[in-house]
Each structure stands twice: as C-alpha cells, then as structure tokens.
Scaffold this motif. Sequence first.
Motif, PDB file in Angstrom:
ATOM      1  N   PHE A   1       0.874  -1.172   0.000  1.00  0.00           N
ATOM      2  CA  PHE A   1       0.000   0.000   0.000  1.00  0.00           C
ATOM      3  C   PHE A   1       0.908   1.218   0.000  1.00  0.00           C
ATOM      4  O   PHE A   1       1.714   1.401   0.914  1.00  0.00           O
ATOM      5  CB  PHE A   1      -0.915   0.046   1.222  1.00  0.00           C
ATOM      6  CG  PHE A   1      -1.800   1.278   1.254  1.00  0.00           C
ATOM      7  CD1 PHE A   1      -3.062   1.263   0.682  1.00  0.00           C
ATOM      8  CD2 PHE A   1      -1.340   2.456   1.833  1.00  0.00           C
ATOM      9  CE1 PHE A   1      -3.858   2.395   0.711  1.00  0.00           C
ATOM     10  CE2 PHE A   1      -2.131   3.593   1.855  1.00  0.00           C
ATOM     11  CZ  PHE A   1      -3.394   3.566   1.291  1.00  0.00           C
ATOM     12  N   VAL A   2       0.774   2.031  -1.047  1.00  0.00           N
ATOM     13  CA  VAL A   2       1.633   3.204  -1.175  1.00  0.00           C
ATOM     14  C   VAL A   2       0.754   4.418  -1.393  1.00  0.00           C
ATOM     15  O   VAL A   2      -0.048   4.458  -2.334  1.00  0.00           O
ATOM     16  CB  VAL A   2       2.627   3.055  -2.349  1.00  0.00           C
ATOM     17  CG1 VAL A   2       3.434   4.320  -2.518  1.00  0.00           C
ATOM     18  CG2 VAL A   2       3.539   1.858  -2.118  1.00  0.00           C
ATOM     19  N   ARG A   3       0.870   5.385  -0.524  1.00  0.00           N
ATOM     20  CA  ARG A   3       0.169   6.650  -0.709  1.00  0.00           C
ATOM     21  C   ARG A   3       1.090   7.577  -1.491  1.00  0.00           C
ATOM     22  O   ARG A   3       2.187   7.912  -1.038  1.00  0.00           O
ATOM     23  CB  ARG A   3      -0.222   7.267   0.631  1.00  0.00           C
ATOM     24  CG  ARG A   3      -0.802   8.690   0.548  1.00  0.00           C
ATOM     25  CD  ARG A   3      -1.977   8.805  -0.414  1.00  0.00           C
ATOM     26  NE  ARG A   3      -3.078   7.919  -0.124  1.00  0.00           N
ATOM     27  CZ  ARG A   3      -4.106   8.253   0.648  1.00  0.00           C
ATOM     28  NH1 ARG A   3      -4.155   9.435   1.217  1.00  0.00           N
ATOM     29  NH2 ARG A   3      -5.082   7.388   0.839  1.00  0.00           N
TER      30      ARG A   3
ATOM     31  N   LEU B   1       3.912   5.478   3.636  1.00  0.00           N
ATOM     32  CA  LEU B   1       3.256   6.788   3.684  1.00  0.00           C
ATOM     33  C   LEU B   1       4.316   7.890   3.714  1.00  0.00           C
ATOM     34  O   LEU B   1       4.067   9.001   4.183  1.00  0.00           O
ATOM     35  CB  LEU B   1       2.361   6.890   4.930  1.00  0.00           C
ATOM     36  CG  LEU B   1       1.277   5.820   5.069  1.00  0.00           C
ATOM     37  CD1 LEU B   1       0.543   5.978   6.392  1.00  0.00           C
ATOM     38  CD2 LEU B   1       0.294   5.882   3.911  1.00  0.00           C
ATOM     39  N   MET B   2       5.487   7.594   3.197  1.00  0.00           N
ATOM     40  CA  MET B   2       6.620   8.505   3.313  1.00  0.00           C
ATOM     41  C   MET B   2       6.432   9.758   2.448  1.00  0.00           C
ATOM     42  O   MET B   2       5.608   9.793   1.544  1.00  0.00           O
ATOM     43  CB  MET B   2       7.913   7.782   2.895  1.00  0.00           C
ATOM     44  CG  MET B   2       7.965   7.346   1.448  1.00  0.00           C
ATOM     45  SD  MET B   2       9.511   6.477   1.017  1.00  0.00           S
ATOM     46  CE  MET B   2      10.690   7.814   1.066  1.00  0.00           C
ATOM     47  N   ASN B   3       7.189  10.795   2.804  1.00  0.00           N
ATOM     48  CA  ASN B   3       7.234  12.038   2.030  1.00  0.00           C
ATOM     49  C   ASN B   3       5.883  12.734   1.937  1.00  0.00           C
ATOM     50  O   ASN B   3       5.516  13.273   0.895  1.00  0.00           O
ATOM     51  CB  ASN B   3       7.763  11.785   0.611  1.00  0.00           C
ATOM     52  CG  ASN B   3       9.261  11.564   0.588  1.00  0.00           C
ATOM     53  OD1 ASN B   3       9.812  10.942   1.487  1.00  0.00           O
ATOM     54  ND2 ASN B   3       9.930  12.072  -0.432  1.00  0.00           N
ATOM     55  N   ASN B   4       5.117  12.725   3.041  1.00  0.00           N
ATOM     56  CA  ASN B   4       3.882  13.492   3.100  1.00  0.00           C
ATOM     57  C   ASN B   4       3.986  14.509   4.247  1.00  0.00           C
ATOM     58  O   ASN B   4       5.083  14.761   4.749  1.00  0.00           O
ATOM     59  CB  ASN B   4       2.681  12.561   3.278  1.00  0.00           C
ATOM     60  CG  ASN B   4       2.253  11.906   1.973  1.00  0.00           C
ATOM     61  OD1 ASN B   4       1.714  12.555   1.092  1.00  0.00           O
ATOM     62  ND2 ASN B   4       2.508  10.604   1.857  1.00  0.00           N
TER      63      ASN B   4
ATOM     64  N   LEU C   1       7.322   5.516   7.324  1.00  0.00           N
ATOM     65  CA  LEU C   1       6.677   6.778   7.717  1.00  0.00           C
ATOM     66  C   LEU C   1       7.655   7.951   7.608  1.00  0.00           C
ATOM     67  O   LEU C   1       7.321   9.068   8.010  1.00  0.00           O
ATOM     68  CB  LEU C   1       6.161   6.674   9.151  1.00  0.00           C
ATOM     69  CG  LEU C   1       5.090   5.602   9.399  1.00  0.00           C
ATOM     70  CD1 LEU C   1       4.820   5.464  10.892  1.00  0.00           C
ATOM     71  CD2 LEU C   1       3.803   5.937   8.658  1.00  0.00           C
ATOM     72  N   GLN C   2       8.822   7.721   7.059  1.00  0.00           N
ATOM     73  CA  GLN C   2       9.872   8.737   7.050  1.00  0.00           C
ATOM     74  C   GLN C   2       9.486   9.996   6.269  1.00  0.00           C
ATOM     75  O   GLN C   2       8.641   9.977   5.392  1.00  0.00           O
ATOM     76  CB  GLN C   2      11.178   8.156   6.483  1.00  0.00           C
ATOM     77  CG  GLN C   2      11.132   7.665   5.048  1.00  0.00           C
ATOM     78  CD  GLN C   2      10.885   6.195   4.959  1.00  0.00           C
ATOM     79  OE1 GLN C   2      10.109   5.640   5.721  1.00  0.00           O
ATOM     80  NE2 GLN C   2      11.547   5.535   4.018  1.00  0.00           N
TER      81      GLN C   2
END
Length: 906
Positions: free
Chosen positions: A488-490, A512-515, A534-535
């Motif tokens: 799962f990639v946002r 969910l990185m880079n948000n 989550l980075q």
Amino acid sequence: MAEALLAVVGAPVAAEVYKDGRSILNRIRRRMDLWNDLEHNYKRLKEEAGKLSARRNDIENEANRYKTKQFTEECKDWISRVKDRENEVQELETKYNNKYTKRKAGVLKPFATKRINLSKCMEEKCVELQQLWSKGEPLVERVPLVEKPPERVTHAPETKCKPSSLHRAVEEILRHLKDPNVRKVGLWGMAGVGKTAIMETVNNNAHDFEIVILLTVSKDWSIKKLQQEITQRLKLNVEGIDDPVEIAHRISVELEGKKYLLLLDEVWNVFKLRDIGIQENQKDSKVVLATRNYNICAKMNTDDEVHAQLLSENDAYLMFLEEFVCRNVDLSSIEQTVKLVVRECAGLPLLIKTVAGTFKSMKDNSALWGEGLRNLRRWPNAGVQGMDELIEVLKFSYDELGDDDTKVCFLYSALYAENCKIYEDHLLECWKAEDFISEREKGRGILRELTNRSLLEGSDRINFVKMHKVLRNMALQISSRSNNLKLFVRIPDKQRQPPKDIECQHVERISLMNNELGRLPEMKNCSNLSTLFLQKNLSLKVIHESFFEIMKNLRVLDLHDTRIELLPSSISRLTRLRALYLNSCLLLRELPICIEKLTCLEILDIRGTMINKLPIQIRSLKKLKCLRISFSNVGRGQSSDVEFGEDVLSSLDLLEELRINGHKDILELENVVKPITQKVASLNDFTSLSIFPLSKKNDHFTFQFSVGGHYSTIYQILEYFEYHQIRTYLKFVNGEGAPPAISEVLAETDAFELIGHMGAKNLSDFDIKSINKMRGCLIEGCNEIETIVDGDSLQESALEGLEVMCIYNVPKLASIWEGPVHAGSLARLKTLILRKCWSLKTIFSNGMIAQLSELQNLKVEECLEIEEIIMESENMGLEPVVLPSLKTLELLNLPKQREYNQFGTY
C-alpha cells in the motif's frame, strides 16, 4: 568519236576509262539519291527508332512487374545498346533540323555534302536499328530475368523528432563502428527508451558497409527464425534444407569476403553468433545488439557498450509536440500544463508517444488538460488510456527475472516515493530484515541484476539508485495481484490527512513517506504487516500510545526525518523488529526503557537526534549488528561517559558496524572515541567503523573514515569503480596541513577524497609513499593546492597504482605534475577528470604524457584558461600516436583551448 578514241588509245585503255567514268557517274547518282532521299531516310529513321523503343519499353515493363527480379547480363547489354542507338538517333535528328541541310528549290548548294552525309548516316542507322530490333524479338517472347541481389541497406522509418540523447547514442555507435579494434557493440537500456529508434537510425546511416542487415530478435526468437530472416535478406536459396548447421554454413559462405553490419534489436537471450552463421573473423564486419539487459552485452562479449539514456526535459517536450501534432490547435495558451504533462512522462519516449496520443482529443481545452494531468498523476489508481498496454510491454523484463527473491526485491523497491533517490544500504538492510536475502553480498548481486536489466537505474549520487515512475507503477500493479507481497503506497502529495482506505489485513508493506501527516491512520488488523515507511513526514510529532499494539510481525520501521519527541510504549510489542530508523528525528530526546524488549533488533540508527549518549537499554539488544549514533555533545573529556560507552558496547557481541557522528573538535572527541573504538575492535564479528571525525583503522577489518565532515558520508570517487573493488576509503574534509595520522591511514587506503583542505599545496605534502597504493583520488574545493605532485621532491616513481583522478574546483591549480616524472608514475591511470580549475593552462607537461599509456578517458570542463592539451615544448619529441589507449575525450567550455592535433583523430 568512240571508235576514233579507241583507235588512238587502244582498246584496253579505253575500256578502263569507260569503267572509271561509269563509276564516277554512279557515285554522282548515289549522292544525288542521298541528297534527294534525306527526308525519306529521316522518316524511316523515326519509324525504326520508334519500333525499337517500343520493343525496349515492352521488355522493361514486363520486367517491372517483378520487384525482386532483374535482367540477365545479356538482356542488360541489349537494352544498353538500344539506349546508345536512341541517343545517336537524337543526334541525327538535331542535325536534320539544322537549316543548312534543307533542300531549297532543288538547287545543289556548296554545303550539300552535309546533307548527303546526314542522309547516308540515317540510311545506315536504319539498318542497325532493324538488326537490333530483330535481336530483341526473343526477349519479348520470354523476358530473361534473374533474382536481384540484396540491397545494400533496407531503409527503416526514422523518428521525426531526433532528441539529443538519441543523436548522441547514434554518434557513439557509429564512432565505434569505425574503430578497427571494435567488433561488437552493445546498446542497452530500459524498455521504451528508444533503442529501436537508435538502431533504425544507425541502419540508415551506416554507409561504410557493403550490406547492412537489421533484425528484430523478439521474445519468441529461435535460431531457425533468425536464419530464415537472414537468408531472406541475403536472397539465399536454402529451400529443402532443414539442418540449422548447414544453413549456418551457407550464410557464412555467402557473407565471406563481404564487409557487413548486423544489427540485432530486442535481444532477450544470450546465443552464439556462429550458430546462425555469423563468423567473428570476418574482416571489418561488425555486430550491434540492442537489449534491456546489460548482462547480455557482457555475456556476448561486446567490445563497447552504449547506454540508451532517458530524454532531457527539453527533448521530451519537443518530442511530445512532434507526436501531438493536431491541426488548428495552438498549445501556447496552456504551455505550462503541457510541460507538466510531459514531466509526468519522466523522459521515456514510449510513454511520451502514448500520452501524446491520449491527449490529442483534448486539443487546447485547458479544463480537459487539467483533468488529464490529475489522472496521469494518480495513475495507476486512475485509468489512463493506453497505459495498461504500456505496462504489458515493460512487464516482460520483470517476468524474465526468474528468481523469486529478485522479483520480490524489485517489487519492494516500489515502496519508496516516486522519483526518490534510494540509498542502496538502506534498501539492502530492508531486504535482509525481510529475509529476502541472507547476506549483503547477495543483495549487491540482486542490485546489479536489477540495474543491468534496467529495472532500477543509477542516480547522480553515488551509492543511490532510483526506479522509473512507469516501472514503479508496474510494480504496484503486480503487487496488487500478488498473494505474498501486498503493498500500500500513498502517492506523496503533501497530504496532511491519513488515508482511510488501507485494508490492513491484506497488506504486508505500507509506505506513507514524504507526506505532511500530522497524525497516523488507525491501523486495525495489521498482524501481517512487515514493513512500515513513515519517514519524512515533517508534521508528525506524536504517535498514539497503542499504535504498534497489533503489529507483532513488523520487521522494518522507518521514522527518520519526522518530528516525534517520544516513542510510544507499544513499541515494545515489536518483538520481531529487525531494523529501526530514527535518524534525523531532531526532537527525539531518549529511547524508552521498553526498547530492550526488541530482542530481534539488528539495526538501530539514532544519528541526528537529541540522544547524546549510548542508552543503557541498548545492552539488552543482543542481536544488534549495526549501531549509528551521534556524539555531538557527549564526553567533553569526562571519563564516566567514556566508561559508560565502553560498558554498553562490550555487551553487543554480534556488533558488526559502528558509525559515530561527532563534534568538530577532534581533540576533545578523541578522548571519548578512542577507548570506544578500541573496545569494538576486539569484537569478533566487527567489520566496519565510520567515525566523524578522526579515528584509526584496526588491522583486522576494512574501513570507511570521514574526517572533519560529519555532513556527508557519500564517497563520490566510488562511482568509477565496481562496489567490490574498493574496500578502504578515507575522506578528509575541511582539514589543515598533513597530520601524520592521515598519512598513516592513507598508506592503507584504496580511495581518498580531499575536500575543502587548507594549507597543503600538493599531495606530496602527505608523504608520497603513503599514497602510492591509492587507486582512486578526488580533490575538490582545495583553495591552496597549486600542483598535484611535486616531482622535484621525489627520488622515485609516484602514484603507481592510481587508476582514477578527479579534480574539481581547485582555483590555484597550475599543473598536475611539476618537475621530472620518474618511469612508472601514473602508469595505471585510466580516467582523468578536470572541472573548474581556473588557473590551469596546460594539462600534460614535463614528460607526463609519455607515462600515460593506459589513459582511456579524459574530460576537461570549464577550465577557462586552458590553452593547450599538451605543452607545445613537449610536442616535438612525441610519437605520432600519443595516448594510445584513449577512448573518450570530452572538452567542454574551454574558450582558450587551441591544441588538438597531438591526439590524431577521435
């Protein structure tokens, strides 16, 4: 009268005179007939010429029905003679129309001779035409034809827009084809990058060959199919022959003595050229093969390889406009949107063509273009016409991987954000934590495999890779259909609200990185989750206490570059966690006591946090193999801190790697670091130590030292070597002078980077003996260096093992080598790069050029004062061919440069 004459001269003489008279009279009559018959002969000539031309036309028209056939030599000769006679008839017609040959009132003029001669020529020509017409009669009944020989080249359609990257690749291949030492050239790059267009352009522009053969090997290739295409191209009759060996022999015999070029497009597998009839000893003949997989080039023993590059933004934009072409549409009003659409194509020609075709229906409607751009950015979640077909074109490279471990490693790489530069070590550590690989070396092999197959690509930063967005979307589509790697990639879009559509029970890896998430989503039923990225959520400050409660199988947790202050107590539930990244969490003050329950943890990175000493909880992490920590404030000379650090580290029996970021003050930090490094050096499994700043190498392991520059751990020099070739590196940043400790470490260093140094005027200051084993050297931003080596201070050769030297932004550099050059110096140098050396006027001087027999690559860029490549005084004694191994020469922005002739042709 006659009787009297006979009586006087005698009968014999009279008879002779009579005979001559009649002859004269006949000639006069003949001339009169010719004079009178000119118009008649002209008419006959026109009729006979017309009949002969008609017969020739009939024969040629019959032959033109057979595109693959041509006349026999006998027939060609007849047609040639007919054409010659037609030209002669044309000349006679021209003379006839001359006013001096016309009859006027039946009176013989002084110029009648011209008329008579013309009439005679016409009469004779009519006889020739009649004979030639008769000889052509059998040719009409059965036109003698044979098969045409193969054309020298069958021209392929070329792309209308020729981007500079395509042009450069074509020029590079054509240059290789002129090199007598190059037999085979490999062209490689990812699917859709334009390899076929490059091959077709080479096909159309390879003028030095007797025959050029362009074949598409394709996925379902076979030796038999390739042989069939070659025999058809050569018009070689092998009817009734089924044995591939015999056909190969026939092809080989047919090509023997010919200078040919064989272009093989879309090569998917390794095969032996001789199996299809291509012998590698054919004089001056060449082979070019195009493939997605660099390994195929290597295994088929290509002499040189050309990498097909993605298009630049400007080239991509021009190509899009060329493909878009739509009547009565002006895109100037939506130019910025168009450029954003093109940017989404990420320089991939195949994608540009697909998108341009899709957007044609939108013409210049700004609303439709805006919606199209949004869909393109959401793809594959939003349907975009033609994209699924494009994915299928690319997917074959994935299917060909074969090895399940390699496939899952590729899919895992899609967790990283779009256009993200992926640090190789981070990727390898995650793969290992997930049990995709058992050891780093295997991971390196998989990285090479993915890069060689163009599924990952190199980055402009050393030790980083990236995944093209189309391949990333392909990986996400594949994972959505997979049973064992659900992702799962946002897509990063500066989103502040957490996603609500995560089906945790079916997802194994989440990114969910880079948000800009300020809070995290509710994670229910996450027992199968093994990786959580989550980075780089800079707004994330708090993680709910129960967040990790049901993530019992989590193995990788990346929270780096967030703004969390504390870890929740539920972190203790992650008993299978192997890799925890908390680096650059600037507000993180401490690790919770419960972290000691993470008994499977192997990697802990807490650099760049507010944690300034080794937490005592780390003693319980018995499986810890890699520890990265900052000592920006710790110590200050206090022995208690030192003893505390030693005590913690002594408990980590399995520790393999320690990285310490430290304070700039070397003397104070050394009191803390020295005993710690002595402690870890005694650990049995310890292999890697990186310290900022100074430390020394233990004799039992390779090292990576960066002294004085805690802001960068990237070694630029490594991009010129395979990863396994260089095992010991030293970077000396913002230093002064030449400390003995540096020279001591240099003696064991493969690669050395000297950055922002003050004081030293050349490398000789570091003790030339200590750098004699060095293989790679980079010097950058050193304002005091005037020369690299001072030969006057040497009694022996220097830099004997140096293979690569890069010199960037050294403003006072006046020469590379000053003084005498002893034999053996620079004997192994293969690559020399000079950039922004403002004072350098000459590159090779004082005998240096004679030592560089191995130099292959020379690049000089923005050295504005360069006037000579080779010092003029050195030119007189040079051999006709200098730098015999030179393959590539790049001279960029050298306004004063004037000496090229010593390099010969290139």
